[in-house]
Design a protein around this motif. Structure first.
Motif, PDB file in Angstrom:
ATOM      1  N   HIS A 150       0.806  -1.210   0.000  1.00  0.00           N
ATOM      2  CA  HIS A 150       0.000   0.000   0.000  1.00  0.00           C
ATOM      3  C   HIS A 150       0.839   1.259   0.000  1.00  0.00           C
ATOM      4  CE1 HIS A 150       1.146  -0.177   4.185  1.00  0.00           C
ATOM      5  NE2 HIS A 150       0.800   1.085   4.282  1.00  0.00           N
ATOM      6  N   CYS A 151       2.034   1.192   0.534  1.00  0.00           N
ATOM      7  CA  CYS A 151       2.768   2.415   0.810  1.00  0.00           C
ATOM      8  C   CYS A 151       3.741   2.746  -0.304  1.00  0.00           C
ATOM      9  CB  CYS A 151       3.530   2.277   2.112  1.00  0.00           C
ATOM     10  SG  CYS A 151       4.353   3.794   2.518  1.00  0.00           S
ATOM     11  N   HIS A 158       5.517  10.439   6.649  1.00  0.00           N
ATOM     12  CA  HIS A 158       4.570   9.406   7.004  1.00  0.00           C
ATOM     13  C   HIS A 158       3.551   9.902   8.002  1.00  0.00           C
ATOM     14  CE1 HIS A 158       6.232   5.584   5.334  1.00  0.00           C
ATOM     15  NE2 HIS A 158       4.930   5.428   5.281  1.00  0.00           N
ATOM     16  N   HIS A 160       0.760   7.798   8.519  1.00  0.00           N
ATOM     17  CA  HIS A 160      -0.062   6.641   8.868  1.00  0.00           C
ATOM     18  C   HIS A 160       0.817   5.546   9.455  1.00  0.00           C
ATOM     19  CE1 HIS A 160       1.367   5.851   4.753  1.00  0.00           C
ATOM     20  NE2 HIS A 160       1.463   4.617   5.177  1.00  0.00           N
ATOM     21  N   HIS A 162       1.859   1.462   9.975  1.00  0.00           N
ATOM     22  CA  HIS A 162       1.901   0.321   9.068  1.00  0.00           C
ATOM     23  C   HIS A 162       1.215  -0.905   9.657  1.00  0.00           C
ATOM     24  CE1 HIS A 162       5.130   1.705   6.017  1.00  0.00           C
ATOM     25  NE2 HIS A 162       3.954   2.224   5.815  1.00  0.00           N
TER      26      HIS A 162
HETATM   27 ZN   LIG Z   1       3.456   3.832   4.666  1.00  0.00          ZN
END
Ligand SMILES: [Zn+2]
Ligand SMILES: [Zn+2]
Length: 348
Positions: A150-151, A158, A160, A162
């Protein structure tokens, strides 16, 4: 050592082989087809046989060179219809291991297929087929693989976490259902498995607990037993599928992995490779270049691949190195500017 690779766009096979000291080519040297899969180079003092990646009947030879005990040439094939091994079609040809369809190979008794999943470490039976209903994760949930991909952002900006997000993943809602994903099984409860998702007998880790107290059992931690067969799930298959999936869903072929706080950089040069390497035939392989160190300015062109199982990344890197060491030395490295890559192959 030798390496041959089919080059579909050129409709030819490239051949590189290490030859013994004193080998030379003269008018008496012959290159003949022993059978459709085997070519033989016969000179007055030496016979070198090697396997071809696909059967051929006719060929012509170009680019013949002999240098530093390395013989290389191309076999040009008569025109044939174009190869259909595009990325999407060859992905579909790979049957998912231990899917419901794959498990149909097990013997039937009383109309039910009979098999067991056992702990790969101590072989204690964990899941007996007669006690459960098995369901594949439906294909619309194939983005389960995307957990890891997703990243796309660089490490720095960052906002968000993980933590893995299992929203949208189908989970079993009763105790007698097993849901089969690409690389795991999901179960609501199992008396042979502890709440920490370890084997109740030997204590080794089998997976992890996910949302709603569902056990996620990793396929490479268990074995399939049926009739007199015992099968392992090679974690390499998981890495291979993950890389293919990533290539299909993004524009890049350059990826980076982190292992023990060090980066590994991987560049996928060719997909769907048909090749032979020292007697082994490789089908649908990936030809890759990998390195520990790249130029700082190239850092952003490698996309982060976040595999949460370090033992899998570790054995993947080991496989890359051992494949690399099997290639003839004349073709096992690639230098681009100041960056030195090692060449390797990943075969499913
Ligand atoms: Zn990420
Ligand atoms: Zn065990």
């Amino acid at each position: 050592m030798y390496y041959t690779e089919y080059l579909p766009r050129l409709n030819s096979i490239s051949v590189v082989l290490d030859v013994p000291k004193g080998f030379f080519i003269d008018v008496s040297t012959k290159i003949i087809l022993k059978d459709p899969h085997q070519l033989s180079i016969q000179s007055s003092q030496t016979i070198l046989d090697f396997k071809l990646p696909l059967p051929i009947t006719k060929f012509s030879i170009t680019n013949l060179a002999l240098q530093n005990q390395v013989l290389s040439f191309k076999l040009v094939l008569p025109s044939i219809k174009p190869d259909d091994s595009s990325v999407s079609t060859f992905m579909n040809q790979l049957d998912q291991k231990w899917s419901c369809n794959d498990l149909k190979k097990t013997p039937k008794s009383n109309n039910n297929h009979t098999f067991q999943f056992v702990c790969a470490n101590c072989e204690t039976p964990l899941i007996r087929s007669e006690m459960y209903t098995f369901k594949d994760m439906p294909s619309e949930y194939w983005y389960e693989m995307m957990d890891f991909w997703h990243c796309h952002k660089p490490e720095s900006d960052h906002d968000h976490s993980h933590d893995k997000d299992y929203k949208g993943v189908l989970v079993p809602h009763d105790d007698h259902t097993v849901i089969i994903g690409t690389y795991y099984l999901l179960q609501k409860s199992n008396s042979n498995i502890t709440d920490n998702v370890t084997c109740a007998k030997c204590g080794c880790i089998l997976g992890e607990m996910i949302q709603d107290n569902v056990l996620k059992i990793l396929k490479w931690k268990i074995s399939l037993v049926y009739a007199d067969q015992q099968e392992r799930f090679d974690s390499k298959l998981f890495m291979y599928n993950s890389i293919i999936d990533k290539i299909n869903s993004s524009a890049t072929r350059r990826f980076k992995f982190k292992l023990d706080n060090a980066w590994k950089y991987l560049w996928v040069m060719n997909l769907g490779v048909k090749a032979t390497l020292n007697g082994d035939t490789l089908v649908n392989a990936l030809k890759v270049a990998f390195t520990d160190k790249i130029q700082e300015k190239d850092e952003d062109s490698y996309e982060l691949v976040d595999i949460p199982y370090s033992e899998i990344v570790g054995s993947f890197i080991n496989d890359l190195s051992s494949m690399h060491s099997k290639l003839p030395q004349s073709i096992n490295c690639l230098t681009m500017g100041p960056t030195n890559f090692q060449i390797s192959l990943i075969s499913p």
